[in-house]
Scaffold this motif. Structure first.
Motif, short mmCIF file in Angstrom:
data_model
loop_
_atom_site.label_atom_id
_atom_site.label_comp_id
_atom_site.label_asym_id
_atom_site.label_seq_id
_atom_site.Cartn_x
_atom_site.Cartn_y
_atom_site.Cartn_z
N ASP A 41 0.84 -1.19 0.00
CA ASP A 41 0.00 0.00 0.00
C ASP A 41 0.88 1.25 0.00
O ASP A 41 1.35 1.70 1.03
CB ASP A 41 -0.91 0.00 1.22
CG ASP A 41 -1.93 1.14 1.20
OD1 ASP A 41 -1.92 1.95 0.25
OD2 ASP A 41 -2.74 1.22 2.13
N ALA A 42 1.14 1.75 -1.20
CA ALA A 42 1.93 2.97 -1.34
C ALA A 42 1.03 4.04 -1.97
O ALA A 42 1.35 4.62 -3.00
CB ALA A 42 3.15 2.71 -2.20
N GLY A 43 -0.13 4.25 -1.36
CA GLY A 43 -1.10 5.18 -1.91
C GLY A 43 -2.14 4.48 -2.76
O GLY A 43 -3.27 4.91 -2.86
N THR A 44 -1.74 3.39 -3.37
CA THR A 44 -2.66 2.53 -4.11
C THR A 44 -2.29 1.09 -3.79
O THR A 44 -1.13 0.77 -3.56
CB THR A 44 -2.58 2.80 -5.64
OG1 THR A 44 -3.52 1.99 -6.30
CG2 THR A 44 -1.20 2.54 -6.19
N LEU A 45 -3.27 0.21 -3.76
CA LEU A 45 -3.02 -1.19 -3.43
C LEU A 45 -2.46 -1.91 -4.65
O LEU A 45 -3.00 -1.83 -5.74
CB LEU A 45 -4.31 -1.88 -2.97
CG LEU A 45 -4.97 -1.28 -1.74
CD1 LEU A 45 -6.20 -2.10 -1.36
CD2 LEU A 45 -4.01 -1.21 -0.57
N THR A 46 -1.36 -2.63 -4.43
CA THR A 46 -0.70 -3.38 -5.49
C THR A 46 -0.50 -4.82 -5.02
O THR A 46 0.12 -5.05 -3.98
CB THR A 46 0.68 -2.77 -5.82
OG1 THR A 46 0.51 -1.39 -6.08
CG2 THR A 46 1.30 -3.45 -7.01
#
Length: 186
Positions: free
Chosen positions: A88-93
């Protein structure tokens, strides 16, 4: 060791045609098969559905259970349970999917099944283990573990962990890879 050229070619064709649900390219493939394989992108979005979904935010994972269905492009994975690890770096990957309980991966008329599966998105490697059974038409290949490298387009089947697979398919318990291939009618 496979000595008959037709059987060797058929085995390579089966692996190439299925290869992570048709993601493996070999020198024996036709141009059309190579184009189909090249058209799959492991960067496509991943969609999922299950009877129950549990978000474990602190562990950065999602547990899906009960009739799990995961789709990426035209590739489909089904299992009884999966754990999806994410960053989770601003958006879930998605980082990794671990699946257990009658894992089946399909693409077109090709199917692979095993007791467990791992799809590592960082290394672009898929591993199915535990009574692996590959099917493409009437061709079959059975073993203990299937490893598919999506970056290199190479796959391998070995007998490690060979045991009976679900759905009435059996593999050899001697740790060997077995199979049956169609031959051209003359």
């Amino acid at each position: 060791m496979i000595r008959t050229p037709h059987i060797r070619t058929a085995m390579i064709s089966l692996l190439a045609g299925f290869g992570a649900a048709a993601l493996v390219a070999t020198a024996f493939e036709t141009r059309v098969q190579a184009q189909q394989i090249a058209s799959f992108s492991s960067d496509q979005p991943v969609n999922f559905a299950a009877d129950q979904i549990e978000l474990q935010d602190r562990q950065k994972r999602v547990v899906l259970s009960g009739n799990v269905v995961i789709n990426q492009g035209d590739m489909r994975l089904t299992a009884a349970r999966t754990t999806v690890a994410y960053a989770d770096a601003g958006t879930l990957t998605i980082q990794r999917i671990d699946a257990t309980g009658g894992v089946v991966v399909t693409r077109g008329n090709e199917r692979a099944q095993g007791s467990a599966g791992v799809y590592d998105f960082n290394s672009r490697v898929i591993v199915l283990s535990g009574g692996v059974a590959l099917r493409r038409g009437t061709d079959t290949l059975n073993g203990g573990r299937l490893t598919i490298d999506l970056k290199t387009g190479r796959s391998s089947v070995d007998g490690r962990g060979a045991a009976p697979a679900t759905g009435g398919t059996t593999t050899t318990s001697s740790g060997r890879v077995t199979g049956s291939f169609s031959v051209p009618q003359q």
